[in-house]
Design an enzyme around this catalytic site. Structure first.
Site, PDB file in Angstrom:
ATOM      1  N   SER A  73     -37.244  49.589 -77.778  1.00  0.00           N
ATOM      2  CA  SER A  73     -36.979  49.239 -76.376  1.00  0.00           C
ATOM      3  C   SER A  73     -38.006  48.322 -75.739  1.00  0.00           C
ATOM      4  O   SER A  73     -37.772  47.805 -74.646  1.00  0.00           O
ATOM      5  CB  SER A  73     -36.852  50.514 -75.530  1.00  0.00           C
ATOM      6  OG  SER A  73     -35.619  51.144 -75.750  1.00  0.00           O
ATOM      7  N   LYS A  76     -36.707  45.036 -74.760  1.00  0.00           N
ATOM      8  CA  LYS A  76     -35.967  44.854 -73.508  1.00  0.00           C
ATOM      9  C   LYS A  76     -36.741  44.006 -72.509  1.00  0.00           C
ATOM     10  O   LYS A  76     -36.153  43.227 -71.748  1.00  0.00           O
ATOM     11  CB  LYS A  76     -35.643  46.210 -72.887  1.00  0.00           C
ATOM     12  CG  LYS A  76     -34.715  47.081 -73.709  1.00  0.00           C
ATOM     13  CD  LYS A  76     -34.615  48.475 -73.125  1.00  0.00           C
ATOM     14  CE  LYS A  76     -33.711  49.376 -73.955  1.00  0.00           C
ATOM     15  NZ  LYS A  76     -33.703  50.767 -73.474  1.00  0.00           N
ATOM     16  N   VAL A 268     -38.875  53.866 -78.669  1.00  0.00           N
ATOM     17  CA  VAL A 268     -38.770  55.094 -79.450  1.00  0.00           C
ATOM     18  C   VAL A 268     -39.286  54.919 -80.879  1.00  0.00           C
ATOM     19  O   VAL A 268     -39.351  55.886 -81.631  1.00  0.00           O
ATOM     20  CB  VAL A 268     -37.321  55.636 -79.465  1.00  0.00           C
ATOM     21  CG1 VAL A 268     -36.870  56.012 -78.071  1.00  0.00           C
ATOM     22  CG2 VAL A 268     -36.361  54.641 -80.108  1.00  0.00           C
TER      23      VAL A 268
END
Length: 324
Positions: A73, A76, A268
Site C-alpha cells: 500500500s 498508493k 501490509v
C-alpha cells in the site's frame, strides 16, 4: 532532546540511536504476517531494518536493509502523486476525496455524499486512482507505473511475480470494490485491467533504503536527495504529505498523527515510510503486523525516534532543519 547545531554530530547521534532502537526491538515478536495474501505468509517474520536518508543525501542504515519486500500500500502514495501530476487536483477529487475514514483499508464503502472513494490511501481510493493511469492497454499502463517508480528508485523496478499471482488469486474483495466503483460511475471501463494494474503496483520490490530515498524526495519538495532531479512537482509533494499525515496509516492514522506526528504510509508487506518536511525520509521494514495492518516494530521505532529527536511536525523546537 537538547538542540543539536552541528549536523555531522546530529547525523552520528541519529545513527547511534537507530542502532540502539534496532537492538532493543529486535526481539519483539508481537503481531502476525499478512496471511490473507498467501505469499506474504511465507516471508521471514524476523526481518528488521531501519533506514534513513536526509534531503542532503546523508544516510543511516541498520539491520536487514538489503532485504527486498513488496511495497504493497505504500505504492498508493506514489500513484496518488502520479494522478495529481497527470490529471490535476480537480479531476482526482472527483474519484477520491481526502477524508480519513476510521474504517479498515479494505472496507467496501464509499463517500456516498460525493459519489467517490473516501481517500486515495484506502483500497477503494487506490483502485480509483489506478483507473486514471493512461495507456492503450495493460502493458502500456504497466510501463507508466514502472517508469514512475524508476524516477524515485533510480533503477528499473522489479515485480515479485509470485506475490502478484498470490494477490490476483486472493483479490476477490478488491474485485468487489472495483465493480462497486464501476457501478457508481467512479470507474467507467477496463475494471479487470485496472485491478491487474493495482495488484502489480503493490507487488513491486523495494528495500528499506529505497523507501527512505522515496521519503526524502517527497519531504524535499519533490527533489531527489541523490540526483537533485525534480521527481515530482512541489505542489504535488505537498498534497502527498498532507494525505499521508491524515490518511496514511489506515484506521490508526489519527492516533499516529497525535503521537508520532510524521506524514507516513504503511503497507501490509511490513514497510513504513515517514517523511519529515525539509529533513528527510525514515523507513522501517518488519513484516509482523498489528490489527490495523501496520508493522508492530515499525510503529515502535517511529514512536521512539519521534520522541528522541522532536520529529513531530508540530513540535515547537524542532532542532532539525533543511541542511541536514
Amino acid at each position: 532532546m537538547a538542540e543539536i547545531h552541528d549536523h555531522q554530530r546530529a547525523a552520528e547521534w541519529f545513527k547511534h540511536v537507530c542502532r540502539d532502537v534496532h537492538g532493543r526491538l529486535d526481539g519483539l515478536d508481537e503481531g502476525a504476517l499478512a496471511s490473507y495474501i498467501p505469499e506474504l505468509a511465507r516471508v521471514d517474520p524476523d526481518h528488521f531494518a531501519i533506514a534513513a536518508m536526509t534531503v542532503a543525501g546523508r544516510s543511516a542504515n541498520e539491520g536487514d536493509c538489503d532485504q527486498t519486500f513488496t511495497i504493497q500500500s505504500i505504492s498508493k502514495l506514489l500513484m496518488y502523486g502520479l494522478a495529481l501530476e497527470t490529471h490535476g487536483r480537480d479531476e482526482v477529487l472527483k474519484r477520491a476525496g481526502v477524508a480519513p475514514t476510521g474504517d479498515p483499508f479494505n472496507s467496501i464503502k464509499l463517500d456516498e455524499a460525493h459519489r467517490r472513494a473516501p481517500n486515495p490511501m484506502v483500497n477503494s481510493g487506490a483502485i480509483a486512482i489506478a483507473s486514471m493511469v493512461e495507456g492503450d492497454d495493460l502493458a502500456a499502463r504497466r510501463e507508466v507505473v514502472l517508469a514512475l517508480f524508476e524516477r524515485y528508485l533510480g533503477r528499473r523496478p522489479e515485480v515479485d511475480e509470485a506475490v502478484l499471482a498470490s494477490e490476483t488469486v486472493a483479490g476477490n474483495r478488491n474485485r468487489a470494490i472495483g465493480y462497486l466503483l464501476l457501478n457508481e460511475g467512479i470507474i467507467t471501463d477496463r475494471v479487470e485491467e485496472t485491478l491487474d494494474l493495482y495488484f502489480m503496483q503493490c507487488s513491486i520490490l523495494v528495500t528499506a533504503v529505497d523507501l527512505a530515498v522515496i521519503g526524502a524526495a517527497i519531504a524535499n519538495h519533490g527533489v531527489h536527495p541523490m540526483t537533485g532531479q525534480q521527481v515530482v512537482a512541489p505542489q504535488v509533494s505537498r498534497d502527498m504529505l498532507t494525505v499521508a499525515l491524515t490518511c496514511g496509516m489506515y484506521d490508526y492514522a489519527g492516533e499516529w498523527a497525535y503521537t508520532v506526528g510524521i506524514p507516513a504510509k504503511s503497507g501490509v508487506g511490513g514497510g513504513i515510510v515517514g517523511m519529515i518536511p525539509d529533513v528527510g525520509g525514515i523507513a522501517v521494514y518488519s513484516p509482523r503486523l498489528d490489527a490495523h495492518g501496520n508493522s508492530v516494530r515499525g510503529i515502535r521505532v517511529f514512536e521512539e525516534l519521534s520522541e528522541e529527536f522532536d520529529l513531530h511536525v508540530f513540535d515547537a523546537d524542532r532542532p532539525w532543519r533543511r541542511n541536514t
